[in-house]
Motif scaffolding. Structure first.
Motif, short mmCIF file in Angstrom:
data_model
loop_
_atom_site.label_atom_id
_atom_site.label_comp_id
_atom_site.label_asym_id
_atom_site.label_seq_id
_atom_site.Cartn_x
_atom_site.Cartn_y
_atom_site.Cartn_z
N VAL A 104 -27.32 -43.03 26.65
CA VAL A 104 -26.42 -42.88 25.50
C VAL A 104 -26.10 -41.41 25.27
N ARG A 105 -27.12 -40.57 25.31
CA ARG A 105 -26.90 -39.14 25.05
C ARG A 105 -26.07 -38.48 26.13
N SER A 106 -26.20 -38.92 27.36
CA SER A 106 -25.43 -38.30 28.44
C SER A 106 -23.99 -38.80 28.47
N CYS A 107 -23.75 -40.01 27.94
CA CYS A 107 -22.41 -40.59 28.02
C CYS A 107 -21.60 -40.45 26.73
N VAL A 108 -22.28 -40.29 25.59
CA VAL A 108 -21.58 -40.20 24.30
C VAL A 108 -21.91 -38.86 23.66
N ALA A 109 -20.93 -37.97 23.65
CA ALA A 109 -21.18 -36.59 23.21
C ALA A 109 -21.73 -36.52 21.79
N GLU A 110 -21.27 -37.41 20.90
CA GLU A 110 -21.70 -37.35 19.51
C GLU A 110 -23.20 -37.55 19.33
N TYR A 111 -23.85 -38.15 20.34
CA TYR A 111 -25.28 -38.41 20.21
C TYR A 111 -26.14 -37.46 21.02
N ALA A 112 -25.51 -36.44 21.60
CA ALA A 112 -26.30 -35.42 22.31
C ALA A 112 -27.19 -34.68 21.33
N ARG A 113 -26.63 -34.42 20.11
CA ARG A 113 -27.42 -33.81 19.03
C ARG A 113 -27.20 -34.68 17.80
N PRO A 114 -27.94 -35.76 17.66
CA PRO A 114 -27.65 -36.75 16.63
C PRO A 114 -27.85 -36.24 15.23
N THR A 115 -27.11 -36.87 14.29
CA THR A 115 -27.30 -36.57 12.88
C THR A 115 -28.56 -37.25 12.39
N ARG A 116 -28.98 -36.92 11.15
CA ARG A 116 -30.24 -37.43 10.64
C ARG A 116 -30.05 -38.08 9.27
N PRO A 117 -29.77 -39.39 9.26
CA PRO A 117 -29.68 -40.06 7.96
C PRO A 117 -31.03 -40.10 7.29
N PRO A 118 -31.08 -40.41 5.99
CA PRO A 118 -32.33 -40.32 5.23
C PRO A 118 -33.49 -41.08 5.84
N GLU A 119 -33.24 -42.28 6.36
CA GLU A 119 -34.34 -43.08 6.88
C GLU A 119 -35.04 -42.37 8.03
N ALA A 120 -34.26 -41.79 8.95
CA ALA A 120 -34.86 -41.13 10.09
C ALA A 120 -35.43 -39.80 9.70
#
Length: 406
Positions: free
Chosen positions: A38-54
């Motif tokens: 997922v991280r290699s194919c979808v740029a937005e998840y290379a450095r994911p955001t951090r919602p409150p739960e995570a």
């Protein structure tokens, strides 16, 4: 869409125990493979955001979500009746995160597609190795693809919930976050993660504050999505993540029809209050006519004026001490002396340059300087005293632009 109870009602029956054992053994390495793909194919998840739960767990949301989702799938095909509320909320949180970041659902849907492709590839491999029957493989395929549809539906639900929140609610979150950023002493960056996620804001390393006049009109729609704003009745201001560049200037011009604003210095996030303080002090000088209105005006162009006028009472005391030799002179003579001395100090003792600045003959400068040298003999001979004289005279010239600052 509420649960997906309809989807759960049509789930296939439980798998044989040996199949569950095979799937369970694959979970740790499969999680790593899904995340990597997922991280290699979808740029937005290379450095994911951090919602409150995570953020509370201290782990990236994509890892938490993948691990929870895969374990829940194995539990489901094993016949478990557990509701997996934690997993459902993580899926909704991913959808909310996309909405808060101002993105479409494309990236998240792409991640789901990649995840199910990787998962099915692994299931097919272990099926061949374990010589699972075609009937079991078909049952697994039906269960896996229906399961992914369920997770995607939960994420869409979270996305739509976030998008349906009123603009006023999000603005309120951002205002509270801005006040937290400006609190003294500075709040640690980690303490901002949860309120930042609630406001849909990524915590930056550097910020630039902008001070606005009281009652300034601001077109919120013209502000960038990452700009925090407090447009209250007293001391309205903006926070711009990162430095102030040409694109930020264009944004301010579009957002502020009356143009007047002062841009503070770019500082680390913990020093945001200092940037705002300098911006407000410069705004006061703009409104007093001491500093020219640049629409927007940049603090970095007026740092000397800020420093020289930062403490009016102390400046008065310093001037009284340094210029005491002029106290017995008449006002006209005193003005000529200070004007000539200030120009001479700025010209570094060059009589011709001093004359050019004053628009007088060089001989006039030399005559005046002989009088000044007699009056300030010891002070002009000492470098430190010359520096103080220069600072005092510069500050007085700034003050002369507006009597109210005297």
């Amino acid at each position: 869409m509420t649960e997906t109870r309809a989807g759960r009602a049509h789930r296939p029956g439980p798998m044989p125990p040996q199949v569950i054992a095979i799937l369970s053994a694959e979970l740790p390495s499969l999680a790593e493979e899904v995340i990597s793909e997922v991280r290699s194919c979808v740029a937005e998840y290379a450095r994911p955001t951090r919602p409150p739960e995570a953020a509370r767990s201290g782990r990236p949301p994509i890892r938490v979500s993948v691990e929870q989702a895969m374990q829940a799938f194995v539990d489901q095909v094993a016949g478990s009746r557990e509701t997996h509320e934690r997993r459902d909320e993580l899926c909704r949180a991913l959808g909310r995160s996309e909405a808060y970041e101002g993105r479409s659902l494309d990236a998240l849907q792409a991640a789901y597609r990649i995840g199910v492709q990787v998962a099915w590839r692994r299931v097919a491999q272990v099926g061949r190795r374990g010589r699972l029957s075609p009937a079991v493989m078909t049952q697994l395929a039906d269960a896996l693809f229906a399961y992914i549809d369920e997770l995607a539906s939960l994420s869409v639900q979270g996305y739509l919930e976030a998008r349906s929140r009123s603009a006023d609610e999000l603005v309120d979150h951002q205002r509270r976050l801005l006040r937290l950023v400006l609190r003294r002493p500075g709040v640690p960056g980690t303490a901002l993660e949860e309120p930042a996620a609630e406001a849909g804001w990524t915590v930056p390393g550097e910020v630039t504050m902008v001070a606005l006049p009281v009652g300034a009109r601001c077109v919120r729609a013209a502000l960038g999505g990452d700009v925090l704003a407090d447009l209250g009745d007293t001391e309205p201001h903006l926070l711009l993540p990162g430095p102030f560049d040409a694109s930020r200037r264009e944004m301010l011009v579009a957002a502020l029809p009356e143009r007047r604003s002062v841009v503070g210095l770019t500082v680390p996030l913990a020093d945001a209050a200092d940037s705002l303080r300098w911006a407000r002090e410069t705004l006061a000088l703009v409104e007093a006519g001491v500093v020219e209105d640049g629409g927007p005006t940049l603090c970095e162009h007026h740092m000397l004026a800020l420093w020289l006028l930062s403490d009016g009472a102390l400046l008065d005391q310093l001037a009284r001490r340094e210029l005491s030799a002029l106290a017995r002179m008449g006002r006209g003579q005193r003005l000529r002396m200070t004007e000539t001395l200030g120009a001479w100090l700025e010209a570094q003792g060059n009589a011709v340059e001093t004359a050019r600045r004053l628009r007088v003959h060089p001989q006039t400068v030399r005559y005046r300087m002989r009088q000044i040298s007699e009056t300030f003999d010891e002070q002009l001979a000492d470098p430190d005293s010359r520096f103080v004289l220069d600072a005092v005279l510069r500050a007085h010239r700034l003050r002369e632009r507006r009597p109210s600052l005297r």
